[in-house]
Design an enzyme around this catalytic site. Sequence first.
Site, PDB file in Angstrom:
ATOM      1  N   GLY A  29       0.810  -1.218   0.000  1.00 21.24           N
ATOM      2  CA  GLY A  29       0.000   0.000   0.000  1.00 21.24           C
ATOM      3  C   GLY A  29       0.842   1.265   0.000  1.00 21.24           C
ATOM      4  O   GLY A  29       2.022   1.232  -0.335  1.00 21.24           O
ATOM      5  N   ALA A  30       0.189   2.394   0.386  1.00 23.56           N
ATOM      6  CA  ALA A  30       0.810   3.729   0.242  1.00 23.56           C
ATOM      7  C   ALA A  30       1.306   3.838  -1.201  1.00 23.56           C
ATOM      8  O   ALA A  30       2.485   4.080  -1.471  1.00 23.56           O
ATOM      9  CB  ALA A  30       1.915   3.964   1.255  1.00 23.56           C
ATOM     10  N   ASP A  33       3.569   5.852  -8.173  1.00 23.38           N
ATOM     11  CA  ASP A  33       3.651   5.486  -9.585  1.00 23.38           C
ATOM     12  C   ASP A  33       4.549   4.284  -9.857  1.00 23.38           C
ATOM     13  O   ASP A  33       4.499   3.706 -10.947  1.00 23.38           O
ATOM     14  CB  ASP A  33       4.110   6.696 -10.420  1.00 23.38           C
ATOM     15  CG  ASP A  33       2.965   7.694 -10.603  1.00 23.38           C
ATOM     16  OD1 ASP A  33       1.800   7.307 -10.385  1.00 23.38           O
ATOM     17  OD2 ASP A  33       3.240   8.858 -10.957  1.00 23.38           O
ATOM     18  N   HIS A  35       4.322   1.482  -8.049  1.00 25.99           N
ATOM     19  CA  HIS A  35       3.287   0.429  -8.044  1.00 25.99           C
ATOM     20  C   HIS A  35       2.420   0.558  -9.308  1.00 25.99           C
ATOM     21  O   HIS A  35       2.042  -0.447  -9.922  1.00 25.99           O
ATOM     22  CB  HIS A  35       2.367   0.585  -6.826  1.00 25.99           C
ATOM     23  CG  HIS A  35       3.064   0.514  -5.498  1.00 25.99           C
ATOM     24  ND1 HIS A  35       3.215   1.603  -4.681  1.00 25.99           N
ATOM     25  CD2 HIS A  35       3.633  -0.521  -4.838  1.00 25.99           C
ATOM     26  CE1 HIS A  35       3.839   1.244  -3.573  1.00 25.99           C
ATOM     27  NE2 HIS A  35       4.117  -0.035  -3.634  1.00 25.99           N
ATOM     28  N   ASP A 148      13.388  -3.576  -5.648  1.00 22.71           N
ATOM     29  CA  ASP A 148      13.698  -4.525  -4.568  1.00 22.71           C
ATOM     30  C   ASP A 148      14.357  -5.752  -5.212  1.00 22.71           C
ATOM     31  O   ASP A 148      13.770  -6.831  -5.268  1.00 22.71           O
ATOM     32  CB  ASP A 148      12.410  -4.879  -3.821  1.00 22.71           C
ATOM     33  CG  ASP A 148      11.781  -3.649  -3.193  1.00 22.71           C
ATOM     34  OD1 ASP A 148      12.201  -3.258  -2.110  1.00 22.71           O
ATOM     35  OD2 ASP A 148      10.877  -3.052  -3.820  1.00 22.71           O
ATOM     36  N   ARG A 185       8.348   4.861   1.565  1.00 20.48           N
ATOM     37  CA  ARG A 185       9.075   5.443   2.697  1.00 20.48           C
ATOM     38  C   ARG A 185       9.584   6.857   2.399  1.00 20.48           C
ATOM     39  O   ARG A 185       9.990   7.553   3.321  1.00 20.48           O
ATOM     40  CB  ARG A 185      10.253   4.556   3.104  1.00 20.48           C
ATOM     41  CG  ARG A 185       9.816   3.259   3.775  1.00 20.48           C
ATOM     42  CD  ARG A 185      10.971   2.517   4.418  1.00 20.48           C
ATOM     43  NE  ARG A 185      10.509   1.436   5.268  1.00 20.48           N
ATOM     44  CZ  ARG A 185      10.390   0.166   4.887  1.00 20.48           C
ATOM     45  NH1 ARG A 185      10.675  -0.182   3.657  1.00 20.48           N
ATOM     46  NH2 ARG A 185       9.955  -0.750   5.753  1.00 20.48           N
TER      47      ARG A 185
HETATM   48  P1  AMP Z   1       5.977  -2.359  -1.631  1.00 21.04           P
HETATM   49  O1  AMP Z   1       4.582  -1.837  -1.498  1.00 21.04           O
HETATM   50  O2  AMP Z   1       7.027  -1.343  -1.329  1.00 21.04           O
HETATM   51  O3  AMP Z   1       6.170  -3.673  -0.918  1.00 21.04           O
HETATM   52  O4  AMP Z   1       6.176  -2.678  -3.182  1.00 21.04           O
HETATM   53  C1  AMP Z   1       5.277  -3.502  -3.880  1.00 21.04           C
HETATM   54  C2  AMP Z   1       5.880  -3.828  -5.220  1.00 21.04           C
HETATM   55  O5  AMP Z   1       6.126  -2.624  -5.936  1.00 21.04           O
HETATM   56  C3  AMP Z   1       7.234  -4.545  -5.094  1.00 21.04           C
HETATM   57  O6  AMP Z   1       7.332  -5.533  -6.104  1.00 21.04           O
HETATM   58  C4  AMP Z   1       8.217  -3.433  -5.324  1.00 21.04           C
HETATM   59  O7  AMP Z   1       9.469  -3.863  -5.834  1.00 21.04           O
HETATM   60  C5  AMP Z   1       7.479  -2.591  -6.348  1.00 21.04           C
HETATM   61  N1  AMP Z   1       7.978  -1.216  -6.325  1.00 21.04           N
HETATM   62  C6  AMP Z   1       8.116  -0.409  -5.249  1.00 21.04           C
HETATM   63  N2  AMP Z   1       8.664   0.766  -5.605  1.00 21.04           N
HETATM   64  C7  AMP Z   1       8.902   0.695  -6.945  1.00 21.04           C
HETATM   65  C8  AMP Z   1       9.462   1.574  -7.907  1.00 21.04           C
HETATM   66  N3  AMP Z   1       9.916   2.778  -7.577  1.00 21.04           N
HETATM   67  N4  AMP Z   1       9.534   1.177  -9.202  1.00 21.04           N
HETATM   68  C9  AMP Z   1       9.081  -0.058  -9.554  1.00 21.04           C
HETATM   69  N5  AMP Z   1       8.533  -0.945  -8.696  1.00 21.04           N
HETATM   70  C10 AMP Z   1       8.446  -0.579  -7.407  1.00 21.04           C
END
Ligand code: AMP
Length: 289
Positions: A29-30, A33, A35, A148, A185
């Site tokens: 969540g949060a 772009d 995501h 990641d 974050r």
């Molecule tokens: P998170 O919500 O941070 O756990 O991220 C969910 C998914 O979105 C994970 O597969 C992350 O690698 C991907 N993600 C997060 N930030 C980015 C970004 N800046 N560019 C591309 N994918 C992202």
Amino acid sequence: MRIARSFSELRTLLPRPGSCPLWLVPTMGALHDGHGALIDQAKSEGGFVAVSIFVNPLQFAPGEDLDRYPRTEAEDLAFLDKRGADLVFLPSPGEMVPKSARIRISSGRIGTIYCGASRPGHFDGVLTIVLKLFHLFSPDVALFGEKDRQQLFLIQEMVRDLALPIRVLGLPTIREPDGLAMSSRNRYLSPKERDTAAHFPELMGEAARLWAEHSGHPSKDPLSIPGWLSEALVRAGFRVDYVALADRQTFLPITGGPAPDQAYLLAAVFVGSTRLIDNLDLSAERPGV
Ligand code: AMP
């Protein structure tokens, strides 16, 4: 857009197995772009696009930011609706991680290095919940971000080692105009910290250029680049968690011997109390490649 908040609701809202390709985008969540790019990619392939939002307590060590991790459900739902997601899954912590649950996926050696060294148990927690989501959805394709990189590697390794019938796709990192990788974050950063944070991708890029310059140059050592980058990051005001070169195939650290052609540059830093990660594929950064 369908909304499921429990396993039983999810079962009734998922398309019939085999009726159309199911694409899953797991998130905490949060939404931003970064995501959004994963969702857009899934949408562009057709099929049914499901997004999960779950702040996974198993991937936070004691003392980390689990309690203050941003939770923005109303904005996230509006974001997903606008982006055209077909289903969003918002499970409860009690159902995803029952108090009685003791079983964990072990992420193995790669799970204990880089981010895993400073976040013990983090990747075991990630894999446990990702595997549970895979069981709940049985997606044809699951999308993750290259931002990641270590997580993506481990999920691909899990899918391969456990012979899961799922295609895992990694998509490039989406960045702010100044290069900072988008992250939930980033909203923790004060304006001054945000200014400092912009130097992180800038110095990573500089390190990648140095790598290209040093590689193939007989009197220069590309393996000195993590040391150079660490020092440059400290000078720019960061506390460095780690900087490392990882072999692109095995993800093991490259610490000696001839520099391989294919490597990732990985780094994690703190700006104030906020931890930021980034990585570059050095084979892709090489001019002319
Ligand atoms: P998170 O919500 O941070 O756990 O991220 C969910 C998914 O979105 C994970 O597969 C992350 O690698 C991907 N993600 C997060 N930030 C980015 C970004 N800046 N560019 C591309 N994918 C992202």
